[in-house]
Scaffold this motif. Structure first.
Motif, short mmCIF file in Angstrom:
data_model
loop_
_atom_site.label_atom_id
_atom_site.label_comp_id
_atom_site.label_asym_id
_atom_site.label_seq_id
_atom_site.Cartn_x
_atom_site.Cartn_y
_atom_site.Cartn_z
N GLN A 171 -4.93 48.12 -41.68
CA GLN A 171 -5.91 48.89 -42.45
C GLN A 171 -6.52 50.07 -41.69
O GLN A 171 -7.67 50.42 -41.89
N TRP A 172 -5.72 50.72 -40.83
CA TRP A 172 -6.13 52.03 -40.36
C TRP A 172 -5.15 53.07 -40.88
O TRP A 172 -4.06 52.74 -41.31
N THR A 173 -5.57 54.32 -40.88
CA THR A 173 -4.86 55.37 -41.59
C THR A 173 -4.28 56.40 -40.64
O THR A 173 -4.94 56.83 -39.68
N LEU A 174 -3.05 56.79 -40.93
CA LEU A 174 -2.37 57.86 -40.20
C LEU A 174 -2.18 59.02 -41.18
O LEU A 174 -1.63 58.84 -42.26
N GLN A 200 -7.94 50.05 -28.74
CA GLN A 200 -9.13 50.50 -29.47
C GLN A 200 -9.02 50.10 -30.95
O GLN A 200 -7.93 49.92 -31.48
N LYS A 201 -10.17 49.98 -31.60
CA LYS A 201 -10.21 49.73 -33.03
C LYS A 201 -10.24 51.07 -33.76
O LYS A 201 -11.23 51.80 -33.70
N ILE A 202 -9.16 51.36 -34.43
CA ILE A 202 -8.96 52.69 -35.00
C ILE A 202 -9.33 52.71 -36.48
O ILE A 202 -8.99 51.79 -37.22
N ASP A 203 -9.98 53.79 -36.88
CA ASP A 203 -10.25 54.03 -38.30
C ASP A 203 -9.15 54.93 -38.86
O ASP A 203 -8.48 54.58 -39.82
N TYR A 204 -8.98 56.10 -38.24
CA TYR A 204 -7.88 56.98 -38.67
C TYR A 204 -7.44 57.86 -37.50
O TYR A 204 -8.18 58.08 -36.54
N ILE A 205 -6.19 58.36 -37.62
CA ILE A 205 -5.67 59.35 -36.67
C ILE A 205 -5.02 60.46 -37.51
O ILE A 205 -4.14 60.19 -38.33
#
Length: 218
Positions: A171-174, A200-205
């Motif tokens: 559930q993170w966004t690329l 790391q806990k990623i939200d989006y890249i």
């Protein structure tokens, strides 16, 4: 000449389209396009192939073989394989690896394949391309490239303005767009995950720019 008339049609097909439906459509095409109506020698394989592919979008190929001795026509039909569920604001269709829509998705589908939401697009006609081939290629190449990094993409959101959001299984966004080089984006992602974003806990890249990425952590 009745001695050259086609007596039987043998259909070898998969489950997407029934053999009786293919036989019925084949007989209609032969009656319409063959000199001498059902003359096996005068039958146009090209016209028959085109008629069946136009009638049945779920078919990816048709091969017709004539047996003159038994006056038998053997039709081998190949069907498309679903690559993704492609949804517009109107409906969802199955699309194959070439980006061709070929069948509606049932209302309650549990098919565990890629889901692509193209809500800003008009309805897609069966047998036609869901998007420009270059855009489909960006999606496929990026998903394949990040898959080699151990990242699974289950959903893609195609936004108005050309942004492509790839939602991972965690559930993170690329973020890419139609002009992004998907292989460079995947290489940049690999460098980030091995460096500043490791563990790391990623939200989006945002990977749209080849020389610089933007990201947000949770």
């Amino acid at each position: 000449d009745r001695w050259l008339a086609i007596q039987t049609i043998d259909v070898r097909a998969a489950s997407a389209v029934s053999a009786p439906d293919i036989e019925r459509a084949a007989r209609e095409s032969i009656e319409k396009n063959t000199i001498g109506r059902r003359n096996i020698a005068g039958m146009s394989s090209g016209a028959l192939r085109g008629a069946l592919l136009d009638r049945f979008p779920a078919l990816s190929g048709v091969h017709a073989e004539r047996d003159f001795f038994s006056r038998r026509l053997i039709i081998t039909a190949e069907e498309r394989t679903a690559w993704a569920e492609w949804c517009t604001s109107n409906e969802c269709v199955y699309a194959d690896k070439d980006g061709v829509a070929f069948a509606p998705v049932p209302e309650f589908s549990e098919n565990p394949i890629l889901h692509i939401n193209d809500s800003g697009a008009p309805a897609v006609s069966l047998g036609s391309a869901v998007r420009n081939p270059s855009e489909v290629s960006v999606i496929q190449t990026f998903i394949r490239s990040v898959g080699s990094l151990g990242i699974d993409v289950g959903r893609v959101e195609l936004l108005i303005g050309g942004e492509f959001d790839f939602i991972t299984d965690t559930q993170w966004t690329l973020i890419l767009d139609s002009k992004t080089d998907p292989e460079i984006a995947a290489a940049n992602l690999a460098a980030l995950l091995a460096g500043p974003l490791k563990n790391q806990k990623i939200d989006y890249i945002d990977l749209r720019l080849p020389e610089k990425a933007f990201y947000r952590l949770r």
